[in-house]
Design a protein around this motif. Structure first.
Motif, PDB file in Angstrom:
ATOM      1  N   ARG A 137       0.845  -1.210   0.000  1.00 11.36           N
ATOM      2  CA  ARG A 137       0.000   0.000   0.000  1.00 11.36           C
ATOM      3  C   ARG A 137       0.867   1.242   0.000  1.00 11.36           C
ATOM      4  O   ARG A 137       2.017   1.210   0.439  1.00 11.36           O
ATOM      5  CB  ARG A 137      -0.888   0.054   1.244  1.00 11.36           C
ATOM      6  CG  ARG A 137      -2.051  -0.908   1.174  1.00 11.36           C
ATOM      7  CD  ARG A 137      -2.992  -0.800   2.330  1.00 11.36           C
ATOM      8  NE  ARG A 137      -3.777   0.436   2.298  1.00 11.36           N
ATOM      9  CZ  ARG A 137      -4.619   0.785   3.252  1.00 11.36           C
ATOM     10  NH1 ARG A 137      -4.810   0.010   4.295  1.00 11.36           N
ATOM     11  NH2 ARG A 137      -5.292   1.913   3.169  1.00 11.36           N
ATOM     12  N   CYS A 138       0.283   2.344  -0.450  1.00 12.03           N
ATOM     13  CA  CYS A 138       0.954   3.644  -0.430  1.00 12.03           C
ATOM     14  C   CYS A 138       0.146   4.588   0.453  1.00 12.03           C
ATOM     15  O   CYS A 138      -1.068   4.731   0.263  1.00 12.03           O
ATOM     16  CB  CYS A 138       1.050   4.215  -1.846  1.00 12.03           C
ATOM     17  SG  CYS A 138       2.020   3.185  -2.968  1.00 12.03           S
ATOM     18  N   PHE A 139       0.831   5.212   1.388  1.00  8.99           N
ATOM     19  CA  PHE A 139       0.195   6.159   2.296  1.00  8.99           C
ATOM     20  C   PHE A 139       0.765   7.556   2.075  1.00  8.99           C
ATOM     21  O   PHE A 139       1.935   7.703   1.725  1.00  8.99           O
ATOM     22  CB  PHE A 139       0.412   5.749   3.758  1.00  8.99           C
ATOM     23  CG  PHE A 139      -0.295   4.488   4.138  1.00  8.99           C
ATOM     24  CD1 PHE A 139      -1.638   4.506   4.512  1.00  8.99           C
ATOM     25  CD2 PHE A 139       0.370   3.278   4.114  1.00  8.99           C
ATOM     26  CE1 PHE A 139      -2.302   3.336   4.859  1.00  8.99           C
ATOM     27  CE2 PHE A 139      -0.282   2.104   4.459  1.00  8.99           C
ATOM     28  CZ  PHE A 139      -1.615   2.133   4.831  1.00  8.99           C
ATOM     29  N   SER A 140      -0.082   8.535   2.326  1.00  4.59           N
ATOM     30  CA  SER A 140       0.314   9.934   2.164  1.00  4.59           C
ATOM     31  C   SER A 140      -0.228  10.737   3.340  1.00  4.59           C
ATOM     32  O   SER A 140      -1.286  10.426   3.880  1.00  4.59           O
ATOM     33  CB  SER A 140      -0.256  10.483   0.857  1.00  4.59           C
ATOM     34  OG  SER A 140      -0.147  11.891   0.820  1.00  4.59           O
ATOM     35  N   ILE A 141       0.482  11.808   3.648  1.00  6.72           N
ATOM     36  CA  ILE A 141       0.008  12.725   4.684  1.00  6.72           C
ATOM     37  C   ILE A 141      -1.263  13.433   4.247  1.00  6.72           C
ATOM     38  O   ILE A 141      -1.970  14.007   5.075  1.00  6.72           O
ATOM     39  CB  ILE A 141       1.087  13.761   5.061  1.00  6.72           C
ATOM     40  CG1 ILE A 141       1.428  14.641   3.856  1.00  6.72           C
ATOM     41  CG2 ILE A 141       2.317  13.068   5.637  1.00  6.72           C
ATOM     42  CD1 ILE A 141       2.165  15.908   4.184  1.00  6.72           C
ATOM     43  N   ASN A 142      -1.574  13.393   2.949  1.00  3.63           N
ATOM     44  CA  ASN A 142      -2.775  14.059   2.432  1.00  3.63           C
ATOM     45  C   ASN A 142      -4.052  13.522   3.072  1.00  3.63           C
ATOM     46  O   ASN A 142      -5.050  14.224   3.134  1.00  3.63           O
ATOM     47  CB  ASN A 142      -2.872  13.913   0.914  1.00  3.63           C
ATOM     48  CG  ASN A 142      -1.801  14.695   0.198  1.00  3.63           C
ATOM     49  OD1 ASN A 142      -1.156  15.566   0.766  1.00  3.63           O
ATOM     50  ND2 ASN A 142      -1.585  14.373  -1.058  1.00  3.63           N
ATOM     51  N   ASP A 156      -0.655   6.118  12.652  1.00  2.00           N
ATOM     52  CA  ASP A 156      -1.824   5.901  11.803  1.00  2.00           C
ATOM     53  C   ASP A 156      -1.519   4.843  10.736  1.00  2.00           C
ATOM     54  O   ASP A 156      -2.367   3.993  10.440  1.00  2.00           O
ATOM     55  CB  ASP A 156      -2.260   7.221  11.151  1.00  2.00           C
ATOM     56  CG  ASP A 156      -3.566   7.088  10.400  1.00  2.00           C
ATOM     57  OD1 ASP A 156      -4.599   6.834  11.055  1.00  2.00           O
ATOM     58  OD2 ASP A 156      -3.564   7.233   9.162  1.00  2.00           O
ATOM     59  N   THR A 157      -0.320   4.879  10.188  1.00  2.00           N
ATOM     60  CA  THR A 157       0.078   3.886   9.185  1.00  2.00           C
ATOM     61  C   THR A 157       0.096   2.491   9.800  1.00  2.00           C
ATOM     62  O   THR A 157      -0.431   1.538   9.206  1.00  2.00           O
ATOM     63  CB  THR A 157       1.450   4.239   8.576  1.00  2.00           C
ATOM     64  OG1 THR A 157       1.368   5.546   8.000  1.00  2.00           O
ATOM     65  CG2 THR A 157       1.876   3.233   7.525  1.00  2.00           C
ATOM     66  N   MET A 160      -3.500   1.404  10.278  1.00  2.00           N
ATOM     67  CA  MET A 160      -4.138   1.017   9.005  1.00  2.00           C
ATOM     68  C   MET A 160      -3.638  -0.355   8.526  1.00  2.00           C
ATOM     69  O   MET A 160      -4.382  -1.095   7.884  1.00  2.00           O
ATOM     70  CB  MET A 160      -3.861   2.067   7.928  1.00  2.00           C
ATOM     71  CG  MET A 160      -4.463   3.435   8.223  1.00  2.00           C
ATOM     72  SD  MET A 160      -6.247   3.451   8.177  1.00  2.00           S
ATOM     73  CE  MET A 160      -6.531   3.264   6.455  1.00  2.00           C
ATOM     74  N   MET A 161      -2.395  -0.677   8.853  1.00  2.00           N
ATOM     75  CA  MET A 161      -1.824  -1.958   8.435  1.00  2.00           C
ATOM     76  C   MET A 161      -2.024  -3.050   9.487  1.00  2.00           C
ATOM     77  O   MET A 161      -1.564  -4.173   9.313  1.00  2.00           O
ATOM     78  CB  MET A 161      -0.323  -1.792   8.125  1.00  2.00           C
ATOM     79  CG  MET A 161      -0.050  -0.916   6.911  1.00  2.00           C
ATOM     80  SD  MET A 161      -0.909  -1.466   5.410  1.00  2.00           S
ATOM     81  CE  MET A 161      -0.174  -3.071   5.151  1.00  2.00           C
ATOM     82  N   LYS A 162      -2.673  -2.690  10.600  1.00  2.00           N
ATOM     83  CA  LYS A 162      -2.946  -3.641  11.689  1.00  2.00           C
ATOM     84  C   LYS A 162      -1.660  -4.312  12.170  1.00  2.00           C
ATOM     85  O   LYS A 162      -1.595  -5.529  12.342  1.00  2.00           O
ATOM     86  CB  LYS A 162      -3.990  -4.662  11.257  1.00  2.00           C
ATOM     87  CG  LYS A 162      -5.338  -4.036  10.932  1.00  2.00           C
ATOM     88  CD  LYS A 162      -6.347  -5.069  10.499  1.00  2.00           C
ATOM     89  CE  LYS A 162      -7.703  -4.453  10.374  1.00  2.00           C
ATOM     90  NZ  LYS A 162      -8.143  -4.054   9.089  1.00  2.00           N
ATOM     91  N   THR A 163      -0.646  -3.471  12.357  1.00  2.00           N
ATOM     92  CA  THR A 163       0.665  -3.937  12.807  1.00  2.00           C
ATOM     93  C   THR A 163       1.099  -3.104  14.008  1.00  2.00           C
ATOM     94  O   THR A 163       0.956  -1.885  13.998  1.00  2.00           O
ATOM     95  CB  THR A 163       1.714  -3.796  11.688  1.00  2.00           C
ATOM     96  OG1 THR A 163       1.242  -4.478  10.526  1.00  2.00           O
ATOM     97  CG2 THR A 163       3.048  -4.368  12.089  1.00  2.00           C
ATOM     98  N   LYS A 164       1.620  -3.760  15.016  1.00  2.00           N
ATOM     99  CA  LYS A 164       2.097  -3.045  16.200  1.00  2.00           C
ATOM    100  C   LYS A 164       3.322  -2.218  15.841  1.00  2.00           C
ATOM    101  O   LYS A 164       4.145  -2.636  15.026  1.00  2.00           O
ATOM    102  CB  LYS A 164       2.462  -4.031  17.308  1.00  2.00           C
ATOM    103  CG  LYS A 164       1.284  -4.780  17.861  1.00  2.00           C
ATOM    104  CD  LYS A 164       1.746  -5.742  18.939  1.00  2.00           C
ATOM    105  CE  LYS A 164       0.572  -6.542  19.463  1.00  2.00           C
ATOM    106  NZ  LYS A 164       1.024  -7.513  20.472  1.00  2.00           N
ATOM    107  N   LYS A 165       3.434  -1.065  16.489  1.00  2.00           N
ATOM    108  CA  LYS A 165       4.576  -0.183  16.205  1.00  2.00           C
ATOM    109  C   LYS A 165       5.904  -0.866  16.512  1.00  2.00           C
ATOM    110  O   LYS A 165       6.895  -0.627  15.835  1.00  2.00           O
ATOM    111  CB  LYS A 165       4.441   1.148  16.952  1.00  2.00           C
ATOM    112  CG  LYS A 165       4.409   1.014  18.438  1.00  2.00           C
ATOM    113  CD  LYS A 165       4.202   2.350  19.117  1.00  2.00           C
ATOM    114  CE  LYS A 165       4.160   2.151  20.615  1.00  2.00           C
ATOM    115  NZ  LYS A 165       3.882   3.361  21.325  1.00  2.00           N
ATOM    116  N   GLU A 166       5.927  -1.726  17.514  1.00  2.00           N
ATOM    117  CA  GLU A 166       7.186  -2.404  17.853  1.00  2.00           C
ATOM    118  C   GLU A 166       7.585  -3.467  16.837  1.00  2.00           C
ATOM    119  O   GLU A 166       8.709  -3.970  16.864  1.00  2.00           O
ATOM    120  CB  GLU A 166       7.171  -2.961  19.281  1.00  2.00           C
ATOM    121  CG  GLU A 166       5.959  -3.715  19.734  1.00  2.00           C
ATOM    122  CD  GLU A 166       4.763  -2.851  20.166  1.00  2.00           C
ATOM    123  OE1 GLU A 166       3.687  -3.428  20.208  1.00  2.00           O
ATOM    124  OE2 GLU A 166       4.876  -1.650  20.428  1.00  2.00           O
TER     125      GLU A 166
END
Length: 182
Positions: A137-142, A156-157, A160-166
């Motif tokens: 996927r491609c994400f933008s600040i827009n 937020d990314t 949206m990807m249902k992935t933990k930040k760690e």
């Protein structure tokens, strides 16, 4: 570390600004001014974000490009400025990126992009450079209307990807991007 997702920055990290440099040279501006211009665009975007106002990359890019022409006493037209900004559609991938994306795919690590520019342009660049099969996927600040390096953009990314930040890694050429992701 159990990395499940890698987020790639787009401009300068994945793709060279060489096309923009060519446009600068064609219009009698030193290619070194591309870096000055690009950093000015980012600085303005960051500043607007900090003040709670959002202005997109294209709008700021156009304004800062006009400043470069004025500061260097070079004539320009609105059409010329639009044509230079259009060169973002033709950026070339850095040599090591495809190899990196292949390795991540082989290891079954998901890849997305995150840009202060437009996700539509990123999709075009990936396709044009034969990389679209490696990026999910491609994400933008827009969409979120906050400039990187604000932490909410990265969080937020991940959401949206249902992935933990760690379990996420940021790849970027800019230190501020890495610090924001941390």
């Amino acid at each position: 570390m159990n990395i499940k997702l890698v987020i790639f920055d787009v401009n300068q990290t994945m793709f060279s600004l060489g096309e923009i440099e060519k446009s600068f040279l064609k219009n009698k501006l030193k290619k070194e001014l591309v870096e000055v211009w690009f950093n000015s665009v980012l600085k303005e975007g960051f500043a607007y974000s900090l003040s709670g106002k959002y202005i997109d990359f294209l709008s700021i890019g156009i304004n800062e490009l006009k400043k470069i022409f004025l500061q260097n006493r070079k004539p320009f037209t609105e059409e010329l400025i639009r044509n230079i900004m259009k060169r973002f559609e033709y950026l070339e991938v850095h040599d090591d990126i495809k190899k990196s994306l292949k390795l991540l795919k082989k290891k079954k690590i998901r890849v997305v992009t995150l840009t202060n520019g437009s996700d539509e342009n990123t999709k075009k660049l990936l396709q044009r450079n034969g990389l679209d099969n490696y990026v999910e996927r491609c994400f933008s600040i827009n969409k979120i209307k906050i400039w990187k390096p604000h932490k909410e953009v990265y969080l937020d990314t991940c959401k949206m990807m249902k992935t933990k930040k760690e379990n996420t890694l940021m790849v970027a050429v800019h230190g501020w991007d890495i610090n924001g992701a941390k």
